[in-house]
Design a protein around this motif. Structure first.
Motif, PDB file in Angstrom:
ATOM      1  N   GLU A   1       0.811  -1.215   0.000  1.00 47.64           N
ATOM      2  CA  GLU A   1       0.000   0.000   0.000  1.00 47.64           C
ATOM      3  C   GLU A   1       0.848   1.270   0.000  1.00 47.64           C
ATOM      4  O   GLU A   1       0.319   2.375  -0.144  1.00 47.64           O
ATOM      5  N   LEU A   2       2.131   1.133   0.180  1.00 53.87           N
ATOM      6  CA  LEU A   2       3.015   2.291   0.265  1.00 53.87           C
ATOM      7  C   LEU A   2       3.518   2.704  -1.113  1.00 53.87           C
ATOM      8  O   LEU A   2       3.681   1.879  -2.010  1.00 53.87           O
ATOM      9  N   SER A   3       3.802   3.991  -1.252  1.00 58.16           N
ATOM     10  CA  SER A   3       4.445   4.488  -2.465  1.00 58.16           C
ATOM     11  C   SER A   3       5.888   3.982  -2.515  1.00 58.16           C
ATOM     12  O   SER A   3       6.428   3.473  -1.527  1.00 58.16           O
ATOM     13  N   LYS A   4       6.524   4.159  -3.668  1.00 53.14           N
ATOM     14  CA  LYS A   4       7.916   3.720  -3.823  1.00 53.14           C
ATOM     15  C   LYS A   4       8.838   4.405  -2.809  1.00 53.14           C
ATOM     16  O   LYS A   4       9.694   3.765  -2.194  1.00 53.14           O
ATOM     17  N   GLY A   5       8.633   5.717  -2.635  1.00 46.18           N
ATOM     18  CA  GLY A   5       9.468   6.452  -1.685  1.00 46.18           C
ATOM     19  C   GLY A   5       9.259   5.987  -0.258  1.00 46.18           C
ATOM     20  O   GLY A   5      10.214   5.881   0.520  1.00 46.18           O
ATOM     21  N   MET A   6       8.008   5.705   0.105  1.00 41.63           N
ATOM     22  CA  MET A   6       7.715   5.197   1.445  1.00 41.63           C
ATOM     23  C   MET A   6       8.341   3.820   1.658  1.00 41.63           C
ATOM     24  O   MET A   6       8.887   3.528   2.725  1.00 41.63           O
ATOM     25  N   GLN A   7       8.265   2.969   0.646  1.00 40.19           N
ATOM     26  CA  GLN A   7       8.893   1.652   0.748  1.00 40.19           C
ATOM     27  C   GLN A   7      10.406   1.777   0.911  1.00 40.19           C
ATOM     28  O   GLN A   7      11.031   1.000   1.639  1.00 40.19           O
ATOM     29  N   GLN A   8      10.966   2.772   0.239  1.00 41.19           N
ATOM     30  CA  GLN A   8      12.405   3.011   0.355  1.00 41.19           C
ATOM     31  C   GLN A   8      12.771   3.370   1.800  1.00 41.19           C
ATOM     32  O   GLN A   8      13.755   2.865   2.356  1.00 41.19           O
ATOM     33  N   LYS A   9      11.979   4.237   2.418  1.00 44.18           N
ATOM     34  CA  LYS A   9      12.248   4.620   3.812  1.00 44.18           C
ATOM     35  C   LYS A   9      12.037   3.439   4.747  1.00 44.18           C
ATOM     36  O   LYS A   9      12.790   3.263   5.712  1.00 44.18           O
TER      37      LYS A   9
END
Length: 316
Positions: free
Chosen positions: A133-141
């Motif tokens: 459910e997370l965006s790519k940037g959120m998954q990166q963090k």
């Protein structure tokens, strides 16, 4: 300098006739932030994989505190590879704990520690969401959190900033400073040269599997002398680029960087520039990592490779 914490002694790796890394040695001081830069295929990722024992070196040793690394090393390291992936169906809080427990990390208050990291990375509202459910940037963090949550002694990050916007870069950068201040040693490769210049205590440049430059960032820059001018003026950059004293220029958003020819008089450039333009900044400085890389790797500033480097699309 702090005591050496991670040491590579003459490690080499070949794939058939291709020698990816050639007798590479490196001494990483404890509590330092060490940046690895180099062009595509230079050997950075191969070197990191040898440190992590994902692939074995053909020759040489990897030492931690003077002792050759073994299986126990993997619980002391936080490793974020360039190719990333998390369990997409798991909730954020669960994937953090799961991966920390794989590293044999234990705590009396999982919820408090997880919430603290999620808050630091601006993910507090996502605690019970699934990874998918997370965006790519959120998954990166999130991936960064799982890399450091178990409080490793050394953190190894391959292309850390790929996919992060400036705000999230700042969050991750500040977290790395916090980790260093808390005792961790950081080794990372990045293609974002400006971030490397802002963050690193030390720099190693790799090209064609060999070390080209290595040392404290300030000392490396000092080797190249103050033969670069930062300037801001209201005229056409072509005037500076074609001036007799200038070897090449690099345009940044807020200023122009001009690399001077050997023996050139920077005051002549200033005199000619001021005669026809309003000059608001003219400063003789040490070269940026851009210019150091260009000079050391012998990249033509008019080439597509230089354009990719400047725009941050070349993997360095």
């Amino acid at each position: 300098m702090s005591a050496v914490f991670l040491e590579l002694k003459n490690i080499s790796k070949s794939y058939g006739e291709k020698q990816a890394v050639k007798s590479f040695s490196l001494s990483v001081p404890k509590n330092s932030i060490y940046g690895m830069i180099g062009p595509n295929g230079a050997g950075k990722t191969t070197t990191i994989r040898m440190i992590m024992d994902i692939i074995a070196p053909d020759t040489g040793q990897v030492l931690l505190n003077g002792v050759e690394v073994d299986e126990k090393f993997k619980n002391r390291v936080g490793y974020l590879p360039e190719e990333r992936g998390l369990h997409k169906k798991m909730k954020i809080k669960d994937v953090i704990r799961f991966l920390a427990e794989l590293k044999e990390y234990k705590t009396d208050d999982w919820d408090a520690e997880i919430d603290s990291w999620l808050s630091k990375m601006s993910l507090a509202d996502c605690r019970d969401k699934k990874v998918e459910e997370l965006s790519k940037g959120m998954q990166q963090k999130l991936q960064f959190i799982t890399t450091v949550f178990h409080k490793p002694d050394i953190v190894i990050l391959d292309e850390l900033f790929s996919g992060l916007d400036p705000l999230n870069m700042e969050l991750v950068k500040n977290s790395i400073f916090d980790l260093r201040n808390e005792g961790a040693t950081i080794l990372f490769s990045t293609h974002v040269m400006e971030q490397a210049e802002k963050m690193c205590d030390h720099i190693v440049m790799i090209n064609d599997g060999q070390k080209m430059l290595d040392g404290e960032l300030s000392e490396v820059k000092a080797r190249f002398g103050k033969n670069t001018v930062h300037l801001v003026f209201d005229g056409d950059s072509q005037f500076v680029e074609s001036h007799a004293t200038v070897e090449h220029i690099v345009k940044f958003p807020q200023y122009l960087e001009a690399k001077l020819k050997d023996g050139a008089d920077h005051m002549l450039l200033l005199k000619d520039l001021a005669a026809n333009n309003s000059v608001t900044k003219f400063e003789l400085v040490e070269p940026s990592l851009y210019n150091i890389f260009i000079e050391t790797a012998s990249i033509d500033p008019n080439s597509d490779q230089f354009k990719e480097l400047k725009e941050g699309t070349l993997n360095v």
